[in-house]
Scaffold this motif. Structure first.
Motif, PDB file in Angstrom:
ATOM      1  N   ILE A 115       0.700  -1.474  -0.080  1.00 47.07           N
ATOM      2  CA  ILE A 115       0.309  -0.116   0.438  1.00 47.07           C
ATOM      3  C   ILE A 115       0.661   0.914  -0.359  1.00 47.07           C
ATOM      4  CG2 ILE A 115      -1.761   1.569   1.097  1.00 47.07           C
ATOM      5  CD1 ILE A 115      -2.815  -1.217  -0.173  1.00 47.07           C
ATOM      6  N   ALA A 173       2.038   2.030  -3.301  1.00 46.08           N
ATOM      7  CA  ALA A 173       0.764   1.991  -4.294  1.00 46.08           C
ATOM      8  C   ALA A 173       1.008   3.660  -3.841  1.00 46.08           C
ATOM      9  CB  ALA A 173      -0.109   2.031  -3.883  1.00 46.08           C
ATOM     10  N   GLY A 174       1.134   4.260  -2.413  1.00 46.25           N
ATOM     11  CA  GLY A 174       0.538   5.411  -2.178  1.00 46.25           C
ATOM     12  C   GLY A 174       1.459   6.627  -2.406  1.00 46.25           C
ATOM     13  N   LEU A 220       1.936   7.062  -5.916  1.00 48.84           N
ATOM     14  CA  LEU A 220       0.533   7.312  -6.722  1.00 48.84           C
ATOM     15  C   LEU A 220       0.871   8.764  -7.669  1.00 48.84           C
ATOM     16  CD1 LEU A 220      -2.455   6.183  -6.711  1.00 48.84           C
ATOM     17  CD2 LEU A 220      -2.661   8.403  -4.831  1.00 48.84           C
ATOM     18  N   PRO A 228      -6.562  -4.478  -3.701  1.00 48.43           N
ATOM     19  CA  PRO A 228      -5.580  -4.071  -4.702  1.00 48.43           C
ATOM     20  C   PRO A 228      -4.520  -4.178  -5.061  1.00 48.43           C
ATOM     21  CG  PRO A 228      -5.445  -3.052  -1.913  1.00 48.43           C
ATOM     22  CD  PRO A 228      -7.130  -3.213  -2.664  1.00 48.43           C
ATOM     23  N   SER A 233      -9.607   0.181  -5.970  1.00 51.08           N
ATOM     24  CA  SER A 233      -9.805  -0.630  -4.063  1.00 51.08           C
ATOM     25  C   SER A 233      -8.548  -0.145  -3.226  1.00 51.08           C
ATOM     26  CB  SER A 233      -8.714  -1.302  -5.700  1.00 51.08           C
ATOM     27  OG  SER A 233      -7.181  -1.212  -5.199  1.00 51.08           O
ATOM     28  N   LEU A 234      -8.114   0.956  -3.348  1.00 47.43           N
ATOM     29  CA  LEU A 234      -8.141   1.606  -2.385  1.00 47.43           C
ATOM     30  C   LEU A 234      -8.373   2.206  -1.632  1.00 47.43           C
ATOM     31  CD1 LEU A 234      -4.671   3.192  -3.980  1.00 47.43           C
ATOM     32  CD2 LEU A 234      -4.871   1.714  -2.137  1.00 47.43           C
ATOM     33  N   ASP A 265     -11.452   0.511   1.074  1.00 51.25           N
ATOM     34  CA  ASP A 265     -11.143   0.301   2.425  1.00 51.25           C
ATOM     35  C   ASP A 265     -11.506   0.649   3.070  1.00 51.25           C
ATOM     36  OD1 ASP A 265      -9.279   0.772   4.506  1.00 51.25           O
ATOM     37  OD2 ASP A 265      -9.429  -1.305   3.993  1.00 51.25           O
ATOM     38  N   TYR A 301       0.236   4.110   9.204  1.00 52.40           N
ATOM     39  CA  TYR A 301      -0.511   3.433   9.466  1.00 52.40           C
ATOM     40  C   TYR A 301      -1.393   1.995  10.777  1.00 52.40           C
ATOM     41  CZ  TYR A 301      -2.146  -1.848   7.831  1.00 52.40           C
ATOM     42  OH  TYR A 301      -2.680  -2.628   7.404  1.00 52.40           O
ATOM     43  N   ILE A 340      -5.491   1.700   5.719  1.00 47.94           N
ATOM     44  CA  ILE A 340      -4.091   1.810   4.341  1.00 47.94           C
ATOM     45  C   ILE A 340      -5.221   3.595   3.565  1.00 47.94           C
ATOM     46  CG2 ILE A 340      -5.617   1.629   1.570  1.00 47.94           C
ATOM     47  CD1 ILE A 340      -5.855  -1.710   2.312  1.00 47.94           C
ATOM     48  N   ILE A 356      -2.173   6.015   2.468  1.00 49.87           N
ATOM     49  CA  ILE A 356      -1.704   6.733   0.917  1.00 49.87           C
ATOM     50  C   ILE A 356      -2.040   8.028   1.258  1.00 49.87           C
ATOM     51  CG2 ILE A 356      -3.619   7.234  -0.348  1.00 49.87           C
ATOM     52  CD1 ILE A 356      -3.397   4.457  -1.435  1.00 49.87           C
TER      53      ILE A 356
END
Lengths: 199, 806
Positions: free
Chosen positions: B148, B151-152, B155, B220, B244-245, B248, B323, B334, B338
């Motif tokens: 995650i 991805a974040g 992004l 995700p 998908s993110l 959550d 987190y 999540i 992000i």
């Protein structure tokens, strides 16, 4: 030729026109200067000039005017209308050309049909004008690099002693063909609400 | 995961690797078996250290010989096991890409699940119980965060923000719809479709709804794994991935809600209302926690200029803390992650060194890659582990309902969304969005967390969840690539962002803001502009160290581009023409205004005769060779501590000072241009680099002998003799006339420049030209380039290096 903007939008624009011009019939440059929010905009001079540029009035005119009526105001604004839901490829191409032509006219201040290096430098300088005088040289460098790129893309092969005059409209089109201008250069007229009109 | 296929398949190597892999594989499973058995405290262990210990104990008084070679597995058991698993995962990943064509047909995730199944099968086959590897704690606290965060942090903010409305609607409304549709219909089927005595009819509505909420969330990890390989266009990618993110938050709320209700057994309207409130709290709270930690991280990075090595650590630590902190309060971890990554990125990147940036990028990619691999393998193992309760009706109905719900949801929502979008979503887009709704390990872990007492039908749920996951990953994952090809969906555009597009993006932003102001319409652009101004005025000053805080985005972009071009040039050997986006022979000289077109005042610019040109070129070439060697020796005794690491900002500041000094020099220098040397000479190549300062002729210079004007392209030579012309290079400055300009060495002209030279190296006793700062720069440049050479640097996606704040 008045562009096809729907009647509701025209009503809203008319209200705004009246507000800006203090209920007079025509708008002048100093009316634009009164808009406070524009003060922060680094390219406000060019934006205001675009309203008074005959080339944007779709009448094949040239040169500048000193004041504009409501019709011209709407015509300039119509450059920013969203694409209609069902457009053929040809219409889409036409819209793109129109919008890119508007941008081109903004850059090409001396109206000779090409954007020279000096004009392009001016554009970049204006963009960076809010960040202090230290950047003037860098602005020049950026403009030069950009120009080089245009020349490379459009002309490709040039002898060392040839000279690239400037960006023509065709080169400009080619340069920004991936830019998706028809979906980016839009103001959503439909969502305009008269109650949120700023001073 | 970018797949790299080996073009020259060395089949011998392949075989060798396969053998090794099989060996390790077997070893791994043997050890796992052995390890699993040692769990049970059974006396069958032949190798455990406890055996030896008892030996020692009983023979303590008999003077046993000192064990030269001892075996003590228990001490290292846990780390050893973990390392074996990770090693297995990594070797698998390697192996897949060595097998030709395999990675084109089957996505990695499928292969990894199969491997997991095999390992689980082997473990079970040897009669031992399979260890519960996909433990929820392990999953949520160790395996999921790196993915995650990766991805974040990377992004793409601009497309994300532009499509935020659409993404939110898909994430929130779509997931809710899925959950209630699947849960409700499943309950209906259970009640009506089966006899009243079967297990199914005992499943309550709440349990069904809970199951629905678990199974409805798009995962995700799975989406990333599959979409990474199909290179779909940015819009679709960000839509599915963003959904998908962001779902959550919905999943967390629904899960806890229904779990609570099932425990209590009664639902009141008040509780329902509180549920809605809690959704906002969870989502916004998570984002807030993330933003807070992001700002902290950015602030910390402001002070790291003296301890560059631990910079990446701050990024990772703060994100992980965000987190965990969100998880403390049952907020959406999540979303916190992000938000933290996205917020801190622009500021941190402005503060940290280039190496730290590379480190962060590579570590994140590495961790997320390993995590993903492990997750899929564990999914396979957990499938074998069970416990399973296969119920045909339940499972098939679930699968069908999931698909149907997804399709209806996407189509229905798109219909509504398209009314508000400028760029409408076509049917093809809708199909891809619906088809890309993959389920994955999050659903499984959530199911695993269910309490057995409250949910006696836990096994049925788990079996169904696994079936859905397998179905989506295998069937949908494998077929999405050919479908994308078949439907001719727009692919990702590979071309790099050009400086012209950047200029026009900025220009357009300002233009649209201006038009909005003229219209009197406080729209999208107005607020974005306000945010940018706020950011520039207050936030950047706090969070970015030093001069970089004032750097406008266009300039930052431009410097980045210069850097990349410089690195590219060095990597390509320097002698070859710089690879540019469009091969062309156009160079700076072509675009500079011809001197004749300018109104030229009095002085004539002398033209060199051909002979003199040749002479000068020869001199240049020979001296350039010498320069390279000399500059290298400068690097060993570097005068400036860490010029590259200490930020480009200093470099550019020095450049500014140089400009000012040059201006003062105007009267001193004359300028002669040497017409361009042949295209492939080193001078030419260097001149082709986008650098250089003087493009204009300065006709108001006084002529003096054969002094030439400075071309920042040339290397500066340590003057060997009076007559040797000195040339200078500044690779980082943007303009380069193809003319090579030389500065001569006349002592008398330069004495008075000595004082103005600020930051210089004082070479022994030579009168130096005023371009000394640039010589220092060249040494730095050379050093920088040397370092760049040793680190190939991130050559992958430039997309991630996209704009700072939009």
């Amino acid at each position: 030729m008045v562009s096809p903007v729907c009647s509701k939008q025209i009503g809203v624009l008319h209200k705004r026109f009246k507000q800006l011009s203090h209920n007079e019939e025509t708008l002048r440059r100093d009316h634009f200067n009164e808009i406070d929010d524009l003060a922060f905009n680094p390219i406000r001079a060019q934006i205001i000039e675009a309203f008074f540029d005959r080339r944007n009035f779709h009448q094949n005119g040239e040169g500048k005017v000193q004041e504009i009526g409501f019709e011209e105001f709407v015509v300039v604004m119509s450059h920013f209308r969203p694409p209609s839901a069902h457009m053929t490829e040809e219409q889409r191409g036409k819209t793109r050309r129109e919008k890119l032509r508007f941008l081109f006219n903004m850059h090409d201040t001396d109206n000779d049909g090409i954007i020279t290096l000096e004009e392009y430098r001016h554009v970049v300088e204006e963009l960076l004008s809010r960040s202090g005088t230290l950047e003037k040289e860098t602005a020049k460098c950026i403009a030069d690099a950009a120009m080089l790129e245009v020349a490379s893309i459009s002309v490709g092969h040039m002898e060392p002693d040839e000279f690239y005059e400037g960006i023509t409209f065709e080169h400009f089109l080619k340069l920004l063909e991936r830019f998706e201008i028809e979906s980016r250069m839009i103001i959503r007229f439909l969502n305009m609400d008269t109650t949120t009109l700023c001073k | 995961m970018p797949s790299r296929t080996v073009s020259h398949g060395a089949s011998g190597r392949l075989r060798g690797l396969f053998l090794v892999m099989v060996l390790v594989f077997l070893e791994g499973s043997v050890f796992t078996v052995a390890v699993a058995s040692s769990d049970q405290h059974s006396p069958i262990t032949a190798h455990s250290g406890s055996h030896k210990a008892t030996d020692h104990g009983s023979h303590n008084n008999t003077g046993k010989a000192f064990p030269v070679l001892d075996l003590n597995y228990e001490n290292v058991r846990v780390p050893f096991e973990i390392s074996l698993w990770v090693l297995l995962a990594s070797l698998m990943k390697l192996g897949f890409h060595l097998v030709p064509h395999l990675s084109n047909i089957v996505p990695e995730s499928c292969l990894l699940i199969v491997v997991g199944l095999l390992v689980g099968g082997i473990i079970r086959g040897t009669g031992e119980t399979v260890p519960p590897v996909l433990d929820s704690k392990l999953f949520f606290y160790i395996l999921l965060p790196p993915i995650i965060l990766d991805a974040g942090y990377f992004l793409p903010i601009r497309p994300f923000m532009e499509n935020l409305g659409t993404i939110l609607i898909f994430a929130v409304v779509g997931t809710l719809w899925n959950a209630f549709f699947v849960g409700g219909l499943l309950y209906g089927v259970c009640q009506i479709g089966t006899e009243s005595s079967s297990i199914l009819s005992r499943i309550g509505l709440l349990q069904c709804l809970l199951f629905g909420s678990i199974i409805s969330a798009v995962d995700p990890v799975a989406v990333l794994a599959v979409f990474e390989e199909i290179h779909i266009n940015e819009l679709l990618h960000i839509l599915v991935f963003g959904e998908s993110l962001l779902n959550d938050a919905v999943t967390v709320v629904l899960y806890h809600l229904f779990e609570e209700f099932s425990g209590i057994g009664s639902v009141t309207l008040l509780k329902g209302f509180l549920g809605v409130i809690s959704f906002f709290v969870v989502a916004l709270g998570g984002v807030l926690v993330g933003v807070l930690y992001g700002i902290l991280a950015a602030f910390t990075s402001r002070f790291t200029s003296h301890t560059r090595v631990i910079e990446p650590l701050f990024v990772f630590l703060y994100s992980y803390m965000a987190y965990l902190s969100a998880e403390i309060f049952h907020l959406s971890g999540i979303m916190a992650l992000i938000a933290c990554g996205a917020v801190m990125r622009p500021y941190v990147e402005a503060n940290i060194s280039h190496k730290s940036h590379t480190t962060i990028k590579y570590f994140l990619k590495m961790w997320s890659s390993v995590s993903e691999t492990l997750i899929f393998i564990f999914l396979g193992v957990a499938t074998v582990a069970g416990p399973h309760d296969w119920n045909w009706t339940f499972v098939t109905v679930t699968v069908i309902l999931c698909l149907v719900a997804r399709v209806i949801g996407v189509v229905g929502l798109t219909f509504i969304i398209n009314k508000f979008r400028i760029v409408k979503l076509t049917t093809k887009d809708q199909f891809i969005i619906a088809y890309g709704g993959l389920r994955g390990a999050i659903a499984f872990s959530l199911g695993f967390l269910l309490n057995k007492e409250h949910f006696p039908e836990r096994e049925i749920f788990l079996t169904a969840i696994i079936t859905v996951i397998f179905f989506t990953v295998f069937v949908q994952g494998m077929t999405i690539k050919p479908l994308v090809e078949l439907l001719a969906v727009k692919k990702k555009q590979e071309a790099k962002r050009s400086i012209n597009e950047e200029i026009h993006t900025q220009f357009l932003d300002h233009l649209l803001t201006g038009i909005e102001d003229i219209c009197g319409h406080y729209g999208h652009h107005h607020w974005k502009d306000k945010l940018n101004r706020f950011n520039k005025k207050y936030v950047k000053k706090c969070l970015i160290a030093g001069e970089r805080s004032k750097e406008p985005q266009l300039i930052a972009f431009y410097h980045k581009m210069e850097m990349k071009q410089a690195i590219q040039l060095v990597e390509s050997g320097g002698g070859i023409k710089m690879p540019s986006a469009v091969p062309s022979t156009v160079s700076m000289q072509n675009i500079q205004p011809r001197p004749s077109t300018k109104p030229a005042p009095e002085r004539a610019i002398p033209q060199l005769s051909k002979n003199k040109e040749e002479e000068i070129r020869k001199i240049l070439r020979t001296n350039l060779q010498r320069t390279r060697q000399r500059l290298r020796s400068y690097n060993r005794h570097t005068l400036v501590a860490d010029p590259y690491e200490d930020g480009l900002s200093d470099l550019f500041l020095k450049k500014q000072k140089m400009f000012q000094i040059e201006k003062k020099l105007k009267e001193m220098n004359t300028y002669l241009t040497v017409p361009a040397p042949p295209p492939d000479s080193p001078t030419m190549c260097r001149a082709r680099l986008a650098s250089g300062k003087h493009t204009d002729f300065k006709p108001d210079q006084v002529q003096k002998g054969n002094k030439m004007c400075s071309d920042p392209q040339a290397y500066s030579i340590k003057p060997a003799s009076n007559k040797v012309p000195m040339i200078q290079v500044d690779l980082a400055s943007p303009q380069s006339p193809d003319s090579v300009n030389l500065l001569d060495e006349f002592g008398q002209a330069n004495q008075q420049e000595e004082e103005e030279q600020g930051l210089m190296m004082k070479p022994p006793s030579r009168p130096r030209e005023a371009k000394k700062p640039s010589e220092e720069d060249e040494a730095k440049d050379q050093q920088r380039l040397m370092r760049c050479l040793s680190d190939p640097g991130p050559s992958a996606d430039e997309d991630e290096d996209g704009a700072f704040l939009p």
